[in-house]
Write a protein that holds these residues in place. Structure first.
Motif, short mmCIF file in Angstrom:
data_model
loop_
_atom_site.label_atom_id
_atom_site.label_comp_id
_atom_site.label_asym_id
_atom_site.label_seq_id
_atom_site.Cartn_x
_atom_site.Cartn_y
_atom_site.Cartn_z
N SER A 106 -37.73 -25.97 10.62
CA SER A 106 -37.80 -26.89 11.99
C SER A 106 -35.90 -27.55 12.11
O SER A 106 -35.93 -27.73 13.08
CB SER A 106 -38.46 -28.36 11.86
OG SER A 106 -38.11 -29.28 10.39
N SER A 110 -41.13 -17.11 9.01
CA SER A 110 -40.13 -18.02 8.79
C SER A 110 -38.68 -17.30 7.92
O SER A 110 -38.08 -18.03 7.96
CB SER A 110 -41.32 -18.55 7.34
OG SER A 110 -42.16 -18.96 7.99
N SER A 137 -42.05 -27.04 15.56
CA SER A 137 -42.58 -26.89 14.36
C SER A 137 -42.13 -28.30 14.38
O SER A 137 -43.40 -29.00 13.39
CB SER A 137 -40.48 -26.68 13.83
OG SER A 137 -40.37 -25.28 13.95
N ASN A 154 -45.56 -20.92 4.39
CA ASN A 154 -45.89 -21.74 5.58
C ASN A 154 -47.12 -21.22 6.40
O ASN A 154 -47.86 -21.93 7.31
CB ASN A 154 -44.63 -21.44 6.97
CG ASN A 154 -43.11 -22.00 5.67
OD1 ASN A 154 -43.14 -22.96 5.28
ND2 ASN A 154 -42.36 -21.98 6.53
N TRP A 159 -41.78 -26.39 6.47
CA TRP A 159 -42.17 -26.32 8.18
C TRP A 159 -40.57 -26.66 8.30
O TRP A 159 -40.25 -27.22 9.43
CB TRP A 159 -43.08 -27.12 8.23
CG TRP A 159 -43.75 -25.37 8.78
CD1 TRP A 159 -44.99 -25.27 8.65
CD2 TRP A 159 -43.67 -24.69 9.88
NE1 TRP A 159 -45.68 -24.14 9.37
CE2 TRP A 159 -44.84 -23.44 10.53
CE3 TRP A 159 -42.88 -24.07 11.03
CZ2 TRP A 159 -45.08 -22.88 11.49
CZ3 TRP A 159 -42.48 -23.77 12.29
CH2 TRP A 159 -44.10 -23.09 11.78
#
Length: 458
Positions: A315, A226, A114, A39, A311
């Motif tokens: 999100s 993350s 995000s 990420n 991601w």
């Protein structure tokens, strides 16, 4: 002013709730570390050298300062994850320390970060896709369709379950590292100081140039949290989340610093400023011809697809955690195969709408605009998380604070808070203005959700 009432921390998720059947799987330390690194090393490393080149080589100094700040934040997230190892990351920490409203603001701004980041990554990927398929770059609509495909393919992988998310993340992280290391290490042997250009290329003061370039560069470090955000899907999160966060951030930092330095020394400054695929240009400068650049373009696309894969999961995780506590619409609480499906679909749809808008509006510097907005919105949950750690330390609760680590943890938390404030200042008036509009829109959403929650409790 009396301290805000402490909200109850969410209960840890059960194995059944986290795994969700045969298509879901909890992440171990290697996968969690790959999630962090995948990420972080997404689109940023491949496009940001060109984005900060207009500031001059002072941006390399900004990268070094930013790396120290990112490591401080990573250490703070690691310590917080030991105390509160639940899915949600900054949302969980802010709510536990300051109550529902602060928790909602952390969830809201992180969610915005995000999906705006996903749009920025998709825009960044088009430059490298155009190297592989020149027809994509021939028209804005073909570029737009390519960006949309880069968002929806990872979304489909997420909907297939966390087993597939982990597999895609591991493969994409491994595949992209060989060409990245080729540029980061091999490029130093072809380094030409004449390509560096001026130390300071703008009319700003050195402090202003440092702050402004660091605000853009922060996008390259988004994702350090993350493992904390997905703590409910990590095995033994109290132990593995902190380790994955620190290992992933340090590993990404080494690749970043060497890679950016190499690109600056391989591509002439005046050419780098206008480059849409700086790593491709760097490899072509190393070996001549275009074959090396094509290989790097493939790695860039794989890297960005992997980052979008991770991601997309992140999100959806924060609104999922907030929905479980009644602070986001209930629809975001729905999980299938270990993945919050509503969050994945809504987030991808919003990122797609933003992508279409930016291509139809025809505005220049789309990537840089999106990056600066995410810099502001990302610092809100970072600030709240650092402040939560400071509160826990000042309260001195024995179940939350290790007295032997008090000075070290307090220093890191204060450094992380000050670093986040510095990034807000460097985002620029336009980004702070737009980000504040997003933030205040969330206040209205919270008012509606809080009213419904109060009626249901009555």
């Amino acid at each position: 002013m009396a301290p805000a009432p402490e909200a109850p921390a969410p209960a840890p998720e059960t194995a059944e709730g986290s795994t969700g059947g045969p298509h879901a799987r909890r992440f171990g330390l290697p996968i969690a570390t790959c999630l962090v690194m995948g990420n972080i090393i997404g689109g940023g490393i491949f496009l940001l050298p060109a984005s900060v080149a207009p500031f001059g080589t002072i941006s390399l100094v900004a990268f070094g300062v930013l790396t120290l700040g990112a490591i401080a934040l990573a250490l703070v997230f690691g310590r917080l994850a030991e105390r509160l190892p639940q899915t949600g990351g900054p949302y969980v920490y802010a709510r536990a320390a300051f109550g529902d409203f602060a928790g909602f603001l952390a969830a809201w701004t992180y969610w915005i970060t995000s999906w705006v980041s996903n749009a920025a990554l998709a825009v960044a990927s088009v430059g490298y896709l155009s190297v592989l398929f020149p027809a994509i770059g021939a028209h804005k609509w073909s570029m737009c369709l390519a960006a949309l495909a880069m968002q929806w393919l990872p979304a489909l992988a997420n909907l297939a379950g966390t087993r597939w998310v982990g597999a895609v993340q591991l493969v994409s992280t491994v595949l992209k590292f060989a060409p990245l290391l080729l540029v980061a290490v091999g490029g130093l042997f072809f380094f030409d100081p004449a390509n560096l250009g001026p130390f300071q290329a703008t009319g700003q003061s050195p402090a202003g140039a440092l702050s402004a370039s660091a605000a853009i560069l922060l996008f390259s470090y988004l994702g350090m949290e993350s493992a904390a955000v997905s703590a409910g899907e990590v095995r033994d999160p109290a132990r593995n989340v902190g380790r994955a966060t620190i290992l992933g951030t340090i590993g990404a930092a080494v690749v970043y610093l060497l890679g950016t330095l190499s690109v600056f020394g391989l591509v002439a400054h005046d050419r780098l400023v206008d480059s849409e695929a700086p790593f491709t240009d760097a490899v072509n400068a190393m070996f001549g011809g275009t074959w090396g650049g094509t290989v790097v373009a493939c790695a860039a696309v794989i890297s960005m697809a992997g980052a979008l894969n991770g991601w997309t999961l992140l999100s959806a995780q924060t609104p999922y955690a907030a929905a479980k506590d009644g602070l986001f619409p209930k629809a975001f609480e729905k999980k299938q195969r270990g993945v919050p499906v509503t969050g994945v679909l809504v987030t991808t749809a919003l990122a797609s709408a933003l992508t279409v808008y930016n291509y139809t509006a025809g505005s220049g510097g789309v990537f840089e605009v999106l990056v600066l907005v995410t810099t502001f919105t990302a610092t809100v949950p970072y600030l709240l998380a650092a402040a939560a750690q400071i509160r826990f330390l000042l309260e001195g609760k024995t179940e939350q604070v290790d007295r032997g680590r008090l000075v070290r943890d307090a220093s890191l938390a204060v450094a992380a808070f000050g670093f986040s404030m510095w990034l807000v200042a460097g985002s620029g008036y336009a980004a702070v203005y737009q980000g504040t509009l997003f933030l205040f829109a969330g206040v209205l959403v919270y008012a509606v959700i809080a009213a419904r929650k109060a009626r249901a409790a009555a």
